[in-house]
Design a protein around this motif. Sequence first.
Motif, PDB file in Angstrom:
ATOM      1  N   SER A   1       0.856  -1.193   0.000  1.00  0.00           N
ATOM      2  CA  SER A   1       0.000   0.000   0.000  1.00  0.00           C
ATOM      3  C   SER A   1       0.886   1.234   0.000  1.00  0.00           C
ATOM      4  O   SER A   1       2.067   1.164   0.335  1.00  0.00           O
ATOM      5  CB  SER A   1      -0.904   0.037   1.240  1.00  0.00           C
ATOM      6  N   THR A   2       0.294   2.341  -0.361  1.00  0.00           N
ATOM      7  CA  THR A   2       0.980   3.609  -0.153  1.00  0.00           C
ATOM      8  C   THR A   2       0.885   3.945   1.340  1.00  0.00           C
ATOM      9  O   THR A   2       0.112   3.337   2.085  1.00  0.00           O
ATOM     10  CB  THR A   2       0.345   4.727  -0.998  1.00  0.00           C
ATOM     11  N   ALA A   3       1.651   4.918   1.778  1.00  0.00           N
ATOM     12  CA  ALA A   3       1.669   5.299   3.191  1.00  0.00           C
ATOM     13  C   ALA A   3       0.349   5.943   3.604  1.00  0.00           C
ATOM     14  O   ALA A   3      -0.280   6.652   2.824  1.00  0.00           O
ATOM     15  CB  ALA A   3       2.826   6.260   3.449  1.00  0.00           C
ATOM     16  N   TYR A   4      -0.047   5.657   4.835  1.00  0.00           N
ATOM     17  CA  TYR A   4      -1.247   6.261   5.417  1.00  0.00           C
ATOM     18  C   TYR A   4      -1.016   6.409   6.918  1.00  0.00           C
ATOM     19  O   TYR A   4      -0.095   5.784   7.476  1.00  0.00           O
ATOM     20  CB  TYR A   4      -2.502   5.449   5.090  1.00  0.00           C
ATOM     21  N   PRO A   5      -1.797   7.246   7.604  1.00  0.00           N
ATOM     22  CA  PRO A   5      -1.548   7.513   9.020  1.00  0.00           C
ATOM     23  C   PRO A   5      -1.596   6.236   9.872  1.00  0.00           C
ATOM     24  O   PRO A   5      -2.499   5.408   9.721  1.00  0.00           O
ATOM     25  CB  PRO A   5      -2.667   8.478   9.419  1.00  0.00           C
ATOM     26  N   ASP A   6      -0.616   6.100  10.730  1.00  0.00           N
ATOM     27  CA  ASP A   6      -0.538   4.984  11.674  1.00  0.00           C
ATOM     28  C   ASP A   6      -1.559   5.228  12.783  1.00  0.00           C
ATOM     29  O   ASP A   6      -1.432   6.181  13.549  1.00  0.00           O
ATOM     30  CB  ASP A   6       0.878   4.899  12.235  1.00  0.00           C
ATOM     31  N   HIS A   7      -2.562   4.383  12.861  1.00  0.00           N
ATOM     32  CA  HIS A   7      -3.645   4.569  13.831  1.00  0.00           C
ATOM     33  C   HIS A   7      -3.170   4.482  15.280  1.00  0.00           C
ATOM     34  O   HIS A   7      -3.798   5.059  16.168  1.00  0.00           O
ATOM     35  CB  HIS A   7      -4.764   3.547  13.577  1.00  0.00           C
ATOM     36  N   THR A   8      -2.059   3.802  15.545  1.00  0.00           N
ATOM     37  CA  THR A   8      -1.611   3.643  16.933  1.00  0.00           C
ATOM     38  C   THR A   8      -1.188   4.963  17.572  1.00  0.00           C
ATOM     39  O   THR A   8      -1.208   5.085  18.796  1.00  0.00           O
ATOM     40  CB  THR A   8      -0.470   2.617  17.046  1.00  0.00           C
ATOM     41  N   GLN A   9      -0.846   5.955  16.764  1.00  0.00           N
ATOM     42  CA  GLN A   9      -0.462   7.252  17.319  1.00  0.00           C
ATOM     43  C   GLN A   9      -1.622   7.951  18.005  1.00  0.00           C
ATOM     44  O   GLN A   9      -1.414   8.828  18.848  1.00  0.00           O
ATOM     45  CB  GLN A   9       0.139   8.146  16.248  1.00  0.00           C
ATOM     46  N   PHE A  10      -2.853   7.569  17.670  1.00  0.00           N
ATOM     47  CA  PHE A  10      -4.048   8.214  18.223  1.00  0.00           C
ATOM     48  C   PHE A  10      -4.666   7.438  19.384  1.00  0.00           C
ATOM     49  O   PHE A  10      -5.633   7.891  19.972  1.00  0.00           O
ATOM     50  CB  PHE A  10      -5.116   8.381  17.134  1.00  0.00           C
ATOM     51  N   GLU A  11      -4.127   6.270  19.705  1.00  0.00           N
ATOM     52  CA  GLU A  11      -4.723   5.386  20.711  1.00  0.00           C
ATOM     53  C   GLU A  11      -4.002   5.539  22.051  1.00  0.00           C
ATOM     54  O   GLU A  11      -2.884   5.038  22.210  1.00  0.00           O
ATOM     55  CB  GLU A  11      -4.663   3.942  20.227  1.00  0.00           C
ATOM     56  N   PRO A  12      -4.632   6.195  23.031  1.00  0.00           N
ATOM     57  CA  PRO A  12      -3.965   6.453  24.322  1.00  0.00           C
ATOM     58  C   PRO A  12      -3.442   5.201  25.023  1.00  0.00           C
ATOM     59  O   PRO A  12      -2.452   5.275  25.748  1.00  0.00           O
ATOM     60  CB  PRO A  12      -5.054   7.128  25.157  1.00  0.00           C
ATOM     61  N   ASP A  13      -4.056   4.053  24.783  1.00  0.00           N
ATOM     62  CA  ASP A  13      -3.598   2.818  25.427  1.00  0.00           C
ATOM     63  C   ASP A  13      -2.463   2.129  24.669  1.00  0.00           C
ATOM     64  O   ASP A  13      -1.919   1.144  25.148  1.00  0.00           O
ATOM     65  CB  ASP A  13      -4.767   1.840  25.589  1.00  0.00           C
ATOM     66  N   SER A  14      -2.118   2.644  23.502  1.00  0.00           N
ATOM     67  CA  SER A  14      -1.071   2.031  22.685  1.00  0.00           C
ATOM     68  C   SER A  14       0.318   2.452  23.167  1.00  0.00           C
ATOM     69  O   SER A  14       0.535   3.605  23.547  1.00  0.00           O
ATOM     70  CB  SER A  14      -1.232   2.439  21.216  1.00  0.00           C
ATOM     71  N   HIS A  15       1.238   1.515  23.084  1.00  0.00           N
ATOM     72  CA  HIS A  15       2.648   1.803  23.369  1.00  0.00           C
ATOM     73  C   HIS A  15       3.177   2.879  22.409  1.00  0.00           C
ATOM     74  O   HIS A  15       4.123   3.588  22.722  1.00  0.00           O
ATOM     75  CB  HIS A  15       3.452   0.503  23.235  1.00  0.00           C
ATOM     76  N   TYR A  16       2.539   3.012  21.253  1.00  0.00           N
ATOM     77  CA  TYR A  16       2.987   3.946  20.221  1.00  0.00           C
ATOM     78  C   TYR A  16       2.179   5.244  20.188  1.00  0.00           C
ATOM     79  O   TYR A  16       2.293   6.026  19.253  1.00  0.00           O
ATOM     80  CB  TYR A  16       2.934   3.260  18.851  1.00  0.00           C
ATOM     81  N   TYR A  17       1.385   5.479  21.208  1.00  0.00           N
ATOM     82  CA  TYR A  17       0.590   6.709  21.303  1.00  0.00           C
ATOM     83  C   TYR A  17       1.489   7.941  21.265  1.00  0.00           C
ATOM     84  O   TYR A  17       2.557   7.972  21.867  1.00  0.00           O
ATOM     85  CB  TYR A  17      -0.216   6.694  22.605  1.00  0.00           C
ATOM     86  N   ASP A  18       1.052   8.959  20.527  1.00  0.00           N
ATOM     87  CA  ASP A  18       1.772  10.230  20.450  1.00  0.00           C
ATOM     88  C   ASP A  18       0.778  11.352  20.718  1.00  0.00           C
ATOM     89  O   ASP A  18      -0.049  11.677  19.868  1.00  0.00           O
ATOM     90  CB  ASP A  18       2.405  10.404  19.072  1.00  0.00           C
TER      91      ASP A  18
END
Length: 152
Positions: free
Chosen positions: A70-87
């Motif tokens: 796929s082409t690049a698209y926003p990483d959903h984990t950046q928006f998830e407060p419970d994610s280790h990858y939250y930003d």
Amino acid sequence: MRYWLMKSEPSEVSIDDAWSAPKRTVAWTGVRNYQARNFMRDTMQVGDGVLFYHSSCAEPGIVGLAEVASTAYPDHTQFEPDSHYYDPKATQETPRWMMVDVRIKKKTRLLSLAEMRAMPELSGMVLLQRGSRLSITPVTTDEWNFICKQLG
């Protein structure tokens, strides 16, 4: 066509996880380095070759061949407060982190980091350079072809 080495910790997404995923395709989430993000966002194209690399494990190395699906698209984990990858600085309107989908084409034998270091043909490979820690690195056509021959 370009080629890439993409690292994944087997505890996050292993080659077996990707192989058993629908359409053998996984979202490459959690990249939190600007240079690696820029590779996905600005340079990767659907169909580019990928060396699937297990990192942070007993024996790191290449474990499969894949392609950018796929082409690049926003990483959903950046928006998830419970994610280790939250930003907390990322918003839906101005996402900071991107991802691509990766489709596994072939599981291979392990081509270990130690084995690659011993191959003079790979001495210039970004992965093998001192201090190289990026989760996504470009691979030259010559490196790709050589590695594919080693993997059979």
